[in-house]
Design a protein around this motif. Sequence first.
Motif, PDB file in Angstrom:
ATOM      1  N   PRO A  30       0.796  -1.228   0.000  1.00 24.05           N
ATOM      2  CA  PRO A  30       0.000   0.000   0.000  1.00 24.05           C
ATOM      3  C   PRO A  30       0.831   1.282   0.000  1.00 24.05           C
ATOM      4  N   GLY A  31       2.031   1.229   0.561  1.00 27.33           N
ATOM      5  CA  GLY A  31       2.832   2.446   0.626  1.00 27.33           C
ATOM      6  C   GLY A  31       3.518   2.837  -0.667  1.00 27.33           C
ATOM      7  N   ARG A  32       3.460   1.971  -1.679  1.00 27.50           N
ATOM      8  CA  ARG A  32       4.255   2.223  -2.887  1.00 27.50           C
ATOM      9  C   ARG A  32       3.474   2.889  -4.015  1.00 27.50           C
ATOM     10  N   ILE A  33       2.136   2.872  -3.925  1.00 31.01           N
ATOM     11  CA  ILE A  33       1.317   3.486  -4.985  1.00 31.01           C
ATOM     12  C   ILE A  33       0.696   4.765  -4.445  1.00 31.01           C
ATOM     13  N   THR A  34       1.017   5.883  -5.099  1.00 29.58           N
ATOM     14  CA  THR A  34       0.541   7.180  -4.609  1.00 29.58           C
ATOM     15  C   THR A  34      -0.830   7.548  -5.173  1.00 29.58           C
ATOM     16  N   ARG A  35      -1.078   7.189  -6.426  1.00 28.30           N
ATOM     17  CA  ARG A  35      -2.392   7.415  -7.056  1.00 28.30           C
ATOM     18  C   ARG A  35      -2.679   6.243  -7.980  1.00 28.30           C
ATOM     19  N   LEU A  36      -3.953   5.881  -8.069  1.00 31.15           N
ATOM     20  CA  LEU A  36      -4.318   4.692  -8.829  1.00 31.15           C
ATOM     21  C   LEU A  36      -5.509   5.021  -9.734  1.00 31.15           C
ATOM     22  N   ALA A  37      -5.279   5.002 -11.054  1.00 33.89           N
ATOM     23  CA  ALA A  37      -6.347   5.250 -12.028  1.00 33.89           C
ATOM     24  C   ALA A  37      -6.629   3.948 -12.764  1.00 33.89           C
ATOM     25  N   LEU A  38      -7.861   3.452 -12.652  1.00 29.32           N
ATOM     26  CA  LEU A  38      -8.215   2.138 -13.186  1.00 29.32           C
ATOM     27  C   LEU A  38      -9.309   2.262 -14.235  1.00 29.32           C
ATOM     28  N   LEU A  39      -9.074   1.667 -15.399  1.00 28.54           N
ATOM     29  CA  LEU A  39     -10.062   1.625 -16.475  1.00 28.54           C
ATOM     30  C   LEU A  39     -10.586   0.197 -16.555  1.00 28.54           C
ATOM     31  N   CYS A  40     -11.884   0.021 -16.421  1.00 31.05           N
ATOM     32  CA  CYS A  40     -12.549  -1.303 -16.431  1.00 31.05           C
ATOM     33  C   CYS A  40     -11.721  -2.348 -15.675  1.00 31.05           C
ATOM     34  N   PRO A  41     -11.397  -2.092 -14.391  1.00 35.48           N
ATOM     35  CA  PRO A  41     -10.520  -3.028 -13.674  1.00 35.48           C
ATOM     36  C   PRO A  41     -11.194  -4.361 -13.375  1.00 35.48           C
ATOM     37  N   SER A  42     -10.425  -5.425 -13.497  1.00 37.78           N
ATOM     38  CA  SER A  42     -10.899  -6.749 -13.077  1.00 37.78           C
ATOM     39  C   SER A  42     -10.695  -6.895 -11.573  1.00 37.78           C
ATOM     40  N   GLY A  43     -11.470  -7.815 -10.975  1.00 38.45           N
ATOM     41  CA  GLY A  43     -11.246  -8.165  -9.582  1.00 38.45           C
ATOM     42  C   GLY A  43     -12.149  -7.473  -8.584  1.00 38.45           C
ATOM     43  N   ILE A  44     -13.055  -6.598  -9.056  1.00 42.64           N
ATOM     44  CA  ILE A  44     -13.975  -5.911  -8.131  1.00 42.64           C
ATOM     45  C   ILE A  44     -15.404  -6.384  -8.395  1.00 42.64           C
TER      46      ILE A  44
END
Length: 286
Positions: free
Chosen positions: A140-154
Motif C-alpha cells: 500500500p505504501g508504494r502506490i501514490t495514485r491509482l487510475a483504473l479503467l474497467c478493472p478486473s477483480g472488483i
Amino acid sequence: MTTIYKSERGADKVRRRYEELLREWPVPAEHLRVPTREGETFVVVSGPQDAQPLLLLHGSGANTAMWRGEIASWAQHFRTYAIDIIGEAGASAPSRPPLDSDRLALWLDDVLEYLGLETVSVVAASLGGWVALDYAVRRPGRITRLALLCPSGIGAQTMGWLPKALFLRLFGRRGVRQTARIVTGLDTPLTEQVLDDIVLTFTQYKPRTERLPIFSDDALRHLTMPMLVIVGARDVMLDSAATADRVRRHVPDATVHVLPGVGHAILGQSDEVSKFLLADPQPHPH
C-alpha cells in the motif's frame, strides 16, 4: 514464445505487428529489458527524466501499444513506464504466475527496483487493473495514485457473451472479429484498426483461462491512496455496476465514473486521467 501462442509462426506475426506499432509511438521513447525472477520484462519509457513516475499496465491479450493514443498527453507531465505484463501478448517473458499467489507482486517489486522507483502513480486497464490492485493491497505504501479503467477483480466476470462467441467462432476470422466487437464494445469506423489488431492477436494467442480472484471488501477498504475508477455501463466482460458500487462503498478516497453506452474498451479518457493524476493531494489552507 509458443507456450502462450498457438504456433511459433503466429507468435512471429503478433511480434512483427507490435514492432510496427512501437515505431508509431508518438513521443521519444527508450526501450528497456528488465531482468526479473519471472524472466525478462519489456518497458517503454517516455517523458521528462526528472518528472514524477507513472506506471502503465495494459489489459489481457494486449501490450504497451494500447497506450499510444494517450501517451503524448501523459508524457508531458510524467516520466512514463509502460510495462508489458509477463505472460501477455507483448515482449516480456511468457511466464504466467498463478493469480492467487504473491508472484506478480514480487515480479513488480523486481521491475520497480531495477527502475529505481520507490513510489509510483499507476494507470491500468482490465487485467492490468487487477495486477495494480493486487500490488496496491500488498504494497500500500508504494502506490501514490491509482487510475483504473474497467478493472478486473472488483465486479464479477460475466459470461453471458460466451455462447454467442462460441457460435461466432464457426465463422472463422469474420466470427472472431464480430466477437471482438461484442467483447470490446468498439463499433465505429475509427476503431476498425484496433479491432484488426485484436483479431490478429486472438487468432494466434492463448489467453489466460483462470477466473480472476475477486478482492474482498476488507482488501478494498485498505486502499487509502486517491483512486479513480472508470467503467463502461455496457461492459459485457465485467459487472461494471457491481464494480462501481463496491468501490463507492468500500474505498474511502475514490472517484467513480460510469460511462453510458461504453463497453469494456475505454478510450478517450486521457484528459480525465491527467486531471486526476495532477490534482493537488490536499487543498492548501488559506
